[in-house]
Design a protein around this motif. Structure first.
Motif, PDB file in Angstrom:
ATOM      1  N   THR A 146      35.309  38.474  47.971  1.00  0.00           N
ATOM      2  CA  THR A 146      34.597  38.058  46.747  1.00  0.00           C
ATOM      3  C   THR A 146      34.718  39.090  45.622  1.00  0.00           C
ATOM      4  O   THR A 146      34.400  38.788  44.481  1.00  0.00           O
ATOM      5  N   GLY A 147      35.167  40.295  45.933  1.00  0.00           N
ATOM      6  CA  GLY A 147      35.320  41.329  44.906  1.00  0.00           C
ATOM      7  C   GLY A 147      34.035  42.125  44.732  1.00  0.00           C
ATOM      8  O   GLY A 147      32.952  41.672  45.126  1.00  0.00           O
ATOM      9  N   ASP A 258      42.504  40.263  32.638  1.00  0.00           N
ATOM     10  CA  ASP A 258      42.608  39.087  33.511  1.00  0.00           C
ATOM     11  C   ASP A 258      42.160  39.443  34.927  1.00  0.00           C
ATOM     12  O   ASP A 258      41.580  38.627  35.630  1.00  0.00           O
ATOM     13  N   GLU A 259      42.498  40.684  35.347  1.00  0.00           N
ATOM     14  CA  GLU A 259      42.084  41.147  36.668  1.00  0.00           C
ATOM     15  C   GLU A 259      41.845  42.658  36.588  1.00  0.00           C
ATOM     16  O   GLU A 259      42.493  43.344  35.793  1.00  0.00           O
ATOM     17  N   VAL A 260      40.945  43.140  37.426  1.00  0.00           N
ATOM     18  CA  VAL A 260      40.726  44.589  37.561  1.00  0.00           C
ATOM     19  C   VAL A 260      40.703  44.890  39.056  1.00  0.00           C
ATOM     20  O   VAL A 260      40.178  44.095  39.851  1.00  0.00           O
ATOM     21  N   MET A 261      41.316  45.996  39.439  1.00  0.00           N
ATOM     22  CA  MET A 261      41.263  46.392  40.859  1.00  0.00           C
ATOM     23  C   MET A 261      41.211  47.907  40.974  1.00  0.00           C
ATOM     24  O   MET A 261      41.594  48.611  40.031  1.00  0.00           O
ATOM     25  N   PRO A 271      39.546  44.235  44.785  1.00  0.00           N
ATOM     26  CA  PRO A 271      39.314  43.573  43.500  1.00  0.00           C
ATOM     27  C   PRO A 271      37.926  43.877  42.911  1.00  0.00           C
ATOM     28  O   PRO A 271      36.944  43.981  43.641  1.00  0.00           O
ATOM     29  N   VAL A 272      37.875  43.996  41.577  1.00  0.00           N
ATOM     30  CA  VAL A 272      36.612  44.185  40.850  1.00  0.00           C
ATOM     31  C   VAL A 272      36.375  42.906  40.055  1.00  0.00           C
ATOM     32  O   VAL A 272      37.262  42.481  39.301  1.00  0.00           O
ATOM     33  N   VAL A 273      35.214  42.286  40.234  1.00  0.00           N
ATOM     34  CA  VAL A 273      34.987  40.996  39.559  1.00  0.00           C
ATOM     35  C   VAL A 273      33.909  41.066  38.479  1.00  0.00           C
ATOM     36  O   VAL A 273      33.685  40.098  37.769  1.00  0.00           O
ATOM     37  N   GLN A 274      33.242  42.208  38.390  1.00  0.00           N
ATOM     38  CA  GLN A 274      32.216  42.336  37.349  1.00  0.00           C
ATOM     39  C   GLN A 274      32.089  43.795  36.934  1.00  0.00           C
ATOM     40  O   GLN A 274      32.110  44.693  37.793  1.00  0.00           O
ATOM     41  N   ILE A 275      31.964  44.020  35.616  1.00  0.00           N
ATOM     42  CA  ILE A 275      31.737  45.378  35.126  1.00  0.00           C
ATOM     43  C   ILE A 275      30.485  45.350  34.262  1.00  0.00           C
ATOM     44  O   ILE A 275      30.406  44.580  33.292  1.00  0.00           O
ATOM     45  N   HIS A 282      38.069  35.128  35.925  1.00  0.00           N
ATOM     46  CA  HIS A 282      37.282  33.984  36.378  1.00  0.00           C
ATOM     47  C   HIS A 282      36.146  34.410  37.318  1.00  0.00           C
ATOM     48  O   HIS A 282      35.542  33.578  37.983  1.00  0.00           O
ATOM     49  N   GLY A 283      35.909  35.710  37.409  1.00  0.00           N
ATOM     50  CA  GLY A 283      34.794  36.194  38.248  1.00  0.00           C
ATOM     51  C   GLY A 283      35.122  36.190  39.730  1.00  0.00           C
ATOM     52  O   GLY A 283      34.240  36.329  40.567  1.00  0.00           O
ATOM     53  N   LYS A 284      36.406  36.023  40.065  1.00  0.00           N
ATOM     54  CA  LYS A 284      36.810  36.153  41.470  1.00  0.00           C
ATOM     55  C   LYS A 284      38.168  36.855  41.565  1.00  0.00           C
ATOM     56  O   LYS A 284      38.896  36.930  40.568  1.00  0.00           O
ATOM     57  N   PRO A 285      38.494  37.355  42.766  1.00  0.00           N
ATOM     58  CA  PRO A 285      39.770  38.069  42.907  1.00  0.00           C
ATOM     59  C   PRO A 285      40.941  37.183  42.476  1.00  0.00           C
ATOM     60  O   PRO A 285      40.983  35.998  42.813  1.00  0.00           O
ATOM     61  N   GLY A 286      41.849  37.766  41.701  1.00  0.00           N
ATOM     62  CA  GLY A 286      42.943  36.974  41.118  1.00  0.00           C
ATOM     63  C   GLY A 286      44.224  37.018  41.934  1.00  0.00           C
ATOM     64  O   GLY A 286      44.331  37.764  42.915  1.00  0.00           O
TER      65      GLY A 286
END
Ligand code: PMP
Length: 317
Positions: A146-147, A258-261, A271-275, A282-286
């Motif tokens: 879920t990240g 688009d994605e952060v990890m 994966p990072v889904v929120q900062i 999209h708030g989930k791992p890409g």
């Protein structure tokens, strides 16, 4: 064969019994409760030490050469004499064999040693080398599925001109302050900015940001630890045909990404889904995270298998 009559249960019980922690201090191996160093040790008193953390895949330490080279670089920056790298390697292999875990976490610490109670590093006697081997414990699977949520704390990354984050020293107070702030606010980790507001790194990981089709990571001159996993992730992504850049990134780049990890030896790629209160993408791992993580896994397994075939003499990273 030993358990042919007793079956799987006995084999499993034996495997659990054999999982162990072993600590090598200057070439002597101890169980965890017998492993002791002096309270006059400067690592304990001042964080006057350097260290590395490695993990095994299939029982074989991964990216050993890269970690030992960084240990040497950190020690050189602090003027801590390092025992020969081949001696450390031999002690690490021996300690791993004595611990005999299916997979191990390995921490190598070299302190400047003991001496009179003074900051003066020239008064230290001889360095102490500790190699701690314990069972490798993976991060919870939900973090990958879920990240994780990270906070940007008020505390900033150390200045390169003060205590260069490129030195992997035993002084982790900067990261501890940041992580404490983030955890108390209910987040999983902290992402530190430098004093100019540029993204530096997480409390114990490097950070990657996908902007369109470009995979970006903060440049080394921002002031960060040059992670072994960071370097491998860049290599793997480039080999897969991705455009990569080491550059200056600010919080707007992060929030609009688009994605952060984040990457580290123990986390691999996570994966990072929120900062703070902002969802990423999209708030989930890409998809790029999923692809890079599986490529990284494949690489680590292939490299350690090759290393095992070469009997520890390969450049496995
Ligand atoms: N940055 C910091 C501050 C770290 O402590 C770590 C973990 N050693 C990393 C980055 C990631 O480095 P590596 O990939 O070599 O584990």
């Amino acid at each position: 064969m030993l358990f042919a009559g007793g079956g799987y249960r006995l084999w499993a019980e034996e495997a659990i019994r054999r999982v162990s922690t072993r600590v090598n201090i200057d070439g002597e191996v101890f169980g965890p409760s017998d492993a002791r160093i002096s309270v006059f040790d400067r690592g304990f008193l001042y964080g006057d030490s350097v260290y590395e953390v490695l993990r095994t895949y299939g029982g074989v330490p991964f990216a050993k050469q890269a970690h030992l080279a960084r240990l040497q670089r950190s020690a050189d920056r602090l003027g801590i004499p390092v025992p020969g790298i081949s001696w450390i390697q031999a002690q690490m292999d021996r300690t791993l064999a004595e611990a005999s875990n299916p997979e191990s976490y390995i921490r190598i610490v070299i302190t400047r040693g003991s001496g009179p109670l003074t900051l003066d590093p020239t008064r230290a006697r001889s360095p102490v080398c500790v190699i701690l081997v314990k069972p490798y414990e993976p991060f919870p699977e939900w973090m990958y599925e879920t990240g994780i949520r990270v906070a940007i704390p008020a505390v900033r990354r150390n200045l390169r001109a003060a205590l260069d984050p490129a030195i992997k020293s035993g002084n982790y107070l900067n990261s501890i302050l940041a992580l404490g702030e983030a955890r108390r606010a209910g987040f999983d980790d902290a992402l530190l900015l430098d004093v100019r507001g540029r993204i530096a790194e997480a409390s114990s990981s490097n950070v990657f940001v996908l902007i369109g089709s470009r995979l970006c990571t903060p440049a080394l001159e921002t002031g960060l630890l040059e992670g072994v996993t960071r370097g491998l992730t860049l290599r793997i992504a480039r080999d897969a045909g991705m455009e990569c850049c080491e550059c200056n990134l600010d919080t707007a780049d992060l929030i609009n990404a688009d994605e952060v990890m984040i990457t580290s030896t123990l986390r691999e790629i996570m994966p990072v889904v929120q900062i703070d209160d902002q969802p990423i993408g999209h708030g989930k791992p890409g998809p790029v995270y999923h692809k890079l993580r599986s490529l990284f896994r494949e690489h680590a397994l292939a490299a350690t298998r090759a290393e095992a075939r070469l009997g520890g003499k390969g450049d496995e990273s």
